[in-house]
Design a protein around this motif. Structure first.
Motif, PDB file in Angstrom:
ATOM      1  N   VAL A 151       3.533  -4.537  11.018  1.00 64.50           N
ATOM      2  CA  VAL A 151       3.479  -3.216  10.391  1.00 64.50           C
ATOM      3  C   VAL A 151       4.011  -2.121  11.316  1.00 64.50           C
TER       4      VAL A 151
ATOM      5  N   ILE B  80       7.701   1.955  12.193  1.00 62.36           N
ATOM      6  CA  ILE B  80       6.754   1.501  11.177  1.00 62.36           C
ATOM      7  C   ILE B  80       7.578   0.864  10.062  1.00 62.36           C
TER       8      ILE B  80
ATOM      9  N   GLU C 233       8.698  -0.075   6.286  1.00 65.88           N
ATOM     10  CA  GLU C 233       8.635   0.663   5.015  1.00 65.88           C
ATOM     11  C   GLU C 233       7.561   0.069   4.121  1.00 65.88           C
ATOM     12  N   ARG C 234       7.467  -1.262   4.120  1.00 65.22           N
ATOM     13  CA  ARG C 234       6.451  -1.976   3.351  1.00 65.22           C
ATOM     14  C   ARG C 234       6.260  -3.325   4.037  1.00 65.22           C
TER      15      ARG C 234
ATOM     16  N   CYS D 139      11.416   1.822  10.030  1.00 68.71           N
ATOM     17  CA  CYS D 139      11.726   3.251  10.146  1.00 68.71           C
ATOM     18  C   CYS D 139      11.445   3.626  11.598  1.00 68.71           C
TER      19      CYS D 139
ATOM     20  N   GLU E 183       0.509   8.801  11.075  1.00 69.11           N
ATOM     21  CA  GLU E 183       1.387   8.247  10.039  1.00 69.11           C
ATOM     22  C   GLU E 183       1.088   6.773   9.806  1.00 69.11           C
ATOM     23  N   LEU E 184       0.825   6.037  10.875  1.00 61.98           N
ATOM     24  CA  LEU E 184       0.482   4.622  10.753  1.00 61.98           C
ATOM     25  C   LEU E 184      -0.823   4.459   9.975  1.00 61.98           C
TER      26      LEU E 184
ATOM     27  N   LYS F   9      -2.119   6.513   7.814  1.00 64.67           N
ATOM     28  CA  LYS F   9      -1.849   6.903   6.428  1.00 64.67           C
ATOM     29  C   LYS F   9      -1.117   5.784   5.675  1.00 64.67           C
ATOM     30  N   ALA F  10      -0.133   5.161   6.334  1.00 68.11           N
ATOM     31  CA  ALA F  10       0.620   4.071   5.709  1.00 68.11           C
ATOM     32  C   ALA F  10      -0.291   2.882   5.426  1.00 68.11           C
TER      33      ALA F  10
ATOM     34  N   ALA G 253      -2.298   3.619   2.400  1.00 70.55           N
ATOM     35  CA  ALA G 253      -1.482   3.628   1.183  1.00 70.55           C
ATOM     36  C   ALA G 253      -1.117   2.208   0.748  1.00 70.55           C
ATOM     37  N   TRP G 254      -0.839   1.321   1.700  1.00 71.18           N
ATOM     38  CA  TRP G 254      -0.470  -0.041   1.347  1.00 71.18           C
ATOM     39  C   TRP G 254      -1.649  -0.787   0.750  1.00 71.18           C
TER      40      TRP G 254
END
Length: 99
Positions: free
Chosen positions: A44, A58, A60-61, A70, A86-87, A89-90, A93-94
């Motif tokens: 990730v 990081i 993208e998915r 990215c 950001e990590l 948050k990602a 979200a995943w």
């Protein structure tokens, strides 16, 4: 880079910043292997020292195939904190549906 009052931020120390990111990643439930942070076996994020800065990325998915990264360069403690946020948050979200 000093402001009008004469204070300058402390110098960025990439080795200390990398250790802090590793601690943050462990707190998020990630495991680290050779500079790549994984969740349930999926890469990730990745971070390594690149001179006087950190090279970070990081995905993208999360993907078992070749993930798309990215990338960014971290040159200050503020950028490092933004990357960690950001990590986090990602990862939220995943969720579990992407594992």
């Amino acid at each position: 880079m000093a402001d009008d009052i004469g204070f300058a931020p402390p110098p960025f120390k990439p080795d200390e910043a990398l250790q802090r990111l590793k601690r943050d990643a462990r707190e998020l439930g990630l495991s680290e292997r050779e500079g790549i942070f994984e969740r349930r076996g999926l890469a990730v994020a990745r971070v390594h020292i690149d001179g006087a800065q950190l090279a970070a990325a990081i995905v993208e998915r999360p993907s078992r195939a070749s993930p798309r990264w990215c990338a960014r360069t971290l040159r200050s403690s503020a950028e490092m904190r933004d990357f960690a946020a950001e990590l986090k948050k990602a990862l939220a979200a995943w969720g579990d549906r992407d594992d």
